[in-house]
Write an enzyme that holds these catalytic residues in place. Sequence first.
Site, PDB file in Angstrom:
ATOM      1  N   SER A 141       0.872  -1.185   0.000  1.00 11.47           N
ATOM      2  CA  SER A 141       0.000   0.000   0.000  1.00 11.47           C
ATOM      3  C   SER A 141       0.901   1.226   0.000  1.00 11.47           C
ATOM      4  CB  SER A 141      -0.870   0.026   1.258  1.00 11.47           C
ATOM      5  OG  SER A 141      -1.528   1.273   1.391  1.00 11.47           O
ATOM      6  N   TYR A 154      -1.518  -0.014  10.240  1.00 11.44           N
ATOM      7  CA  TYR A 154      -1.571  -0.427   8.824  1.00 11.44           C
ATOM      8  C   TYR A 154      -0.276  -0.040   8.126  1.00 11.44           C
ATOM      9  CZ  TYR A 154      -3.576  -0.946   4.077  1.00 11.44           C
ATOM     10  OH  TYR A 154      -3.836  -1.321   2.784  1.00 11.44           O
TER      11      TYR A 154
HETATM   12  N1  LIG Z   1      -8.949  -0.398  -1.274  1.00  9.60           N
HETATM   13  C1  LIG Z   1      -7.917   0.397  -1.020  1.00  9.60           C
HETATM   14  O1  LIG Z   1      -8.029   1.623  -1.032  1.00  9.60           O
HETATM   15  C2  LIG Z   1      -6.534  -0.211  -0.794  1.00  9.60           C
HETATM   16  C3  LIG Z   1      -5.415   0.628  -0.868  1.00  9.60           C
HETATM   17  C4  LIG Z   1      -4.134   0.096  -0.690  1.00  9.60           C
HETATM   18  C5  LIG Z   1      -3.987  -1.255  -0.486  1.00  9.60           C
HETATM   19  N2  LIG Z   1      -5.080  -2.069  -0.422  1.00  9.60           N
HETATM   20  C6  LIG Z   1      -4.850  -3.505  -0.229  1.00  9.60           C
HETATM   21  O2  LIG Z   1      -5.509  -4.243  -1.255  1.00  9.60           O
HETATM   22  C7  LIG Z   1      -5.857  -5.547  -0.748  1.00  9.60           C
HETATM   23  C8  LIG Z   1      -7.334  -5.863  -0.877  1.00  9.60           C
HETATM   24  O3  LIG Z   1      -8.037  -4.753  -1.023  1.00  9.60           O
HETATM   25  P1  LIG Z   1      -9.350  -4.583  -1.911  1.00  9.60           P
HETATM   26  O4  LIG Z   1      -9.662  -3.144  -1.743  1.00  9.60           O
HETATM   27  O5  LIG Z   1      -9.166  -5.172  -3.258  1.00  9.60           O
HETATM   28  O6  LIG Z   1     -10.371  -5.443  -1.011  1.00  9.60           O
HETATM   29  P2  LIG Z   1     -11.887  -5.880  -1.155  1.00  9.60           P
HETATM   30  O7  LIG Z   1     -12.579  -5.402   0.061  1.00  9.60           O
HETATM   31  O8  LIG Z   1     -12.478  -5.532  -2.470  1.00  9.60           O
HETATM   32  O9  LIG Z   1     -11.744  -7.472  -1.102  1.00  9.60           O
HETATM   33  C9  LIG Z   1     -11.155  -8.119  -0.023  1.00  9.60           C
HETATM   34  C10 LIG Z   1     -11.398  -9.614  -0.202  1.00  9.60           C
HETATM   35  O10 LIG Z   1     -10.661 -10.300   0.806  1.00  9.60           O
HETATM   36  C11 LIG Z   1     -11.425 -11.404   1.238  1.00  9.60           C
HETATM   37  N3  LIG Z   1     -10.965 -11.820   2.559  1.00  9.60           N
HETATM   38  C12 LIG Z   1     -11.050 -11.109   3.706  1.00  9.60           C
HETATM   39  N4  LIG Z   1     -10.528 -11.824   4.720  1.00  9.60           N
HETATM   40  C13 LIG Z   1     -10.091 -12.996   4.188  1.00  9.60           C
HETATM   41  C14 LIG Z   1      -9.456 -14.146   4.743  1.00  9.60           C
HETATM   42  N5  LIG Z   1      -9.196 -14.236   6.052  1.00  9.60           N
HETATM   43  N6  LIG Z   1      -9.117 -15.174   3.928  1.00  9.60           N
HETATM   44  C15 LIG Z   1      -9.407 -15.105   2.596  1.00  9.60           C
HETATM   45  N7  LIG Z   1     -10.021 -14.037   2.018  1.00  9.60           N
HETATM   46  C16 LIG Z   1     -10.362 -12.999   2.812  1.00  9.60           C
HETATM   47  C17 LIG Z   1     -12.847 -10.853   1.252  1.00  9.60           C
HETATM   48  O11 LIG Z   1     -13.812 -11.891   1.257  1.00  9.60           O
HETATM   49  C18 LIG Z   1     -12.869 -10.009  -0.021  1.00  9.60           C
HETATM   50  O12 LIG Z   1     -13.322 -10.736  -1.145  1.00  9.60           O
HETATM   51  C19 LIG Z   1      -5.380  -5.564   0.678  1.00  9.60           C
HETATM   52  O13 LIG Z   1      -4.078  -6.123   0.732  1.00  9.60           O
HETATM   53  C20 LIG Z   1      -5.360  -4.087   1.038  1.00  9.60           C
HETATM   54  O14 LIG Z   1      -4.534  -3.819   2.147  1.00  9.60           O
HETATM   55  C21 LIG Z   1      -6.357  -1.576  -0.569  1.00  9.60           C
END
Ligand SMILES: NC(=O)c1ccc[n+]([C@@H]2O[C@H](COP(=O)([O-])OP(=O)(O)OC[C@H]3O[C@@H](n4cnc5c(N)ncnc54)[C@H](O)[C@@H]3O)[C@@H](O)[C@H]2O)c1
Length: 259
Positions: A141, A154
Amino acid sequence: MRMKNKAGIVTAAASGMGRAGTLLLAREGASVLVVDRDAAGAARVADEITAAGGTAFAVGADLRDPAAACEIVAEATGRFGGIDFLWNHLGHPGPAAVEQLDFADFDLAVDLNIRSQLASTIAALPELRARGGGSILFTASTSGLVASAFSPVYSSVKAGVIGLVRGLAKRYAKEGIRVNAVAPGPVDTPMAREFVDRKDQPATKGLDREELVQKFGAMTAMGRAGRPEEIGYAALFLLSDEASFVTGAVLPVDGGLVA
Ligand SMILES: NC(=O)c1ccc[n+]([C@@H]2O[C@H](COP(=O)([O-])OP(=O)(O)OC[C@H]3O[C@@H](n4cnc5c(N)ncnc54)[C@H](O)[C@@H]3O)[C@@H](O)[C@H]2O)c1
């Protein structure tokens, strides 16, 4: 096709960036094991790929359990005869609290952002080695590159992911195993929704989804949040042979946020 004859695993692939990237990888010829705790959501993504003529299988797994890492790698190698890539996309926003921190929340952030990613990597390494090399991608991130007052926990775990990526990259480079990270800025996904619901973060309390996405997006130089597929294209590049001389890299996909 940029991923022809490649097979691999994407975690947290039922939603958001993981889903978008998985669809792109499959469209470019990859066979993909779609892994998510949300088994029905993972099945929907796999069905979408199959309906479009691609190859994908879904697995419902809670990756907080390190045993699940071995299971998903065994499932993928059983289905595909081996794996060429692993995208450790799973993560968690972590608590905003510092002085009122509940260490159970800290442990969850560590488990979902680093421990699970390391467990999947450890399980996948022998299989990548057996293919003569491969590519591992971690989702870090921008909060791991520049400090976040919003959630110092985080920031710390995502900075840890970056350290892990760089160390693994150097350790496995001579075996043809590349290890990189994508560092998304604010992206419009359901995870963004989690921020708004957190009682420990006054800065976002009471904001609805649209307001939250706009507030996060305004932090970037472009003044908007990213779209999931914009991270998916970066993942596609780093996982493909087009990135054959790229290892230990952390690619911000953030609309200029960290610039
Ligand atoms: N959305 C943002 O703004 C953002 C920014 C920087 C980094 N990230 C990173 O991106 C990644 C995911 O983000 P996203 O926004 O695509 O998420 P999202 O909310 O769209 O999807 C997250 C998915 O993770 C699954 N999940 C949650 N806990 C789980 C577990 N214990 N085992 C297996 N699956 C599990 C959920 O069911 C869901 O489908 C993370 O690593 C997050 O830190 C997100």
